[in-house]
Write a protein that holds these residues in place. Structure first.
Motif: not given
Length: 257
Positions: A17-24, A26-31, A41-45, A50-53
């Motif tokens: 999921w950490d596509r750019d290898g940054s070690g975390d 992002s909401v874009a990667e999660l989406t 599942l839309d972007e709002a979902g 993401f906010s809960q994580m």
């Protein structure tokens, strides 16, 4: 599953999921991952999940936050968590042997009520509800959508097999049913009209089962009035009630109240 194996799988999921290898994450990667897993599942979902994580609210999800969320037993997002683990195991290519597939195919044939070789959500709902009694209906729908790799709205045998082999059956937890949020966190994933229609049909069936159970109890109570002996009437009522309860549970997987 051994702790080491499970830890390895969780680490693989995070790294993927950490596509750019940054070690975390992002909401874009999660989406990107979640909408590929479940296009409904839309972007709002995704943002809500993401906010809960993101417990420390720093705008990114670190490895520890991700693992704590994915392995958490708080009851939220059960369908999503199960689907994520299913997708990882599915990618690993671990399948069933021929004998196991034959046995599961026989179970699948029983679920296919109209005999068209495919399962819509209403056909598979009872089976999923009994197998995963701690999941709410939106959780089950989310898991169903993610199992539908072809995204055609129905499951074939091998898509159902992914669920059965990847997501272990649950034991009913009374506490899991008690704490249902007013707005289920996965309700936003049910966007298409056909999905909403499936949900409404499943709920209607659940209500019908409950009404049939109440009717049987009322008929049983009226029948008991014919017994003059109080002790015998009590015994007959207790035995008859236990039978009705067993029949209701066998049919719906739910303990009637």
């Amino acid at each position: 599953m051994a702790d080491g194996e499970e830890t390895g799988q969780l680490k693989e999921i995070f790294q993927k999921w950490d596509r750019d290898g940054s070690g975390d994450i992002s909401v874009a990667e999660l989406t990107r991952v979640l909408t590929k897993l479940n296009p409904q599942l839309d972007e709002a979902g995704c943002q809500k999940m993401f906010s809960q994580m993101d417990v420390n609210s720093d705008g990114s999800v670190q490895y520890g936050e991700f693992i704590n969320w994915l392995t958490g037993k708080d009851g939220s997002y059960q369908g999503a968590k199960a689907a994520i683990m299913m997708d990882q195991k599915r990618a690993g290519g671990k399948g069933a042997d021929a004998a196991r597939k034959a046995k599961l195919r026989a179970k699948y044939a029983k679920l296919d009520k109209n005999g068209d070789g495919k399962l819509d959500f209403v056909e598979v709902y009872d089976f999923l509800q009994k197998r995963y009694p701690n999941m709410t209906l939106p959780d089950l729908r989310f898991l169903y959508n993610c199992a539908d790799k072809s995204h055609d709205g129905i499951l074939d045998f091998y898509e159902l097999l992914d669920v059965m082999m990847s997501v272990p059956a649950q034991k009913a937890d009374p506490k899991a049913k008690a704490a249902k949020p007013t707005q289920h966190p996965l309700s936003m994933a049910i966007m298409r009209k056909d999905a909403r229609d499936d949900i409404e049909a499943a709920l209607a069936k659940e209500n019908q089962d409950h009404e049939e159970w109440l009717k049987k109890v009322n008929e049983m109570s009226e029948m008991m009035q014919g017994f003059k002996d109080e002790e015998k009437r009590h015994k007959e009522f207790r035995d008859a009630h236990a039978k009705v309860m067993r029949e209701h549970y066998a049919k719906t997987g739910q303990l009637a109240i």
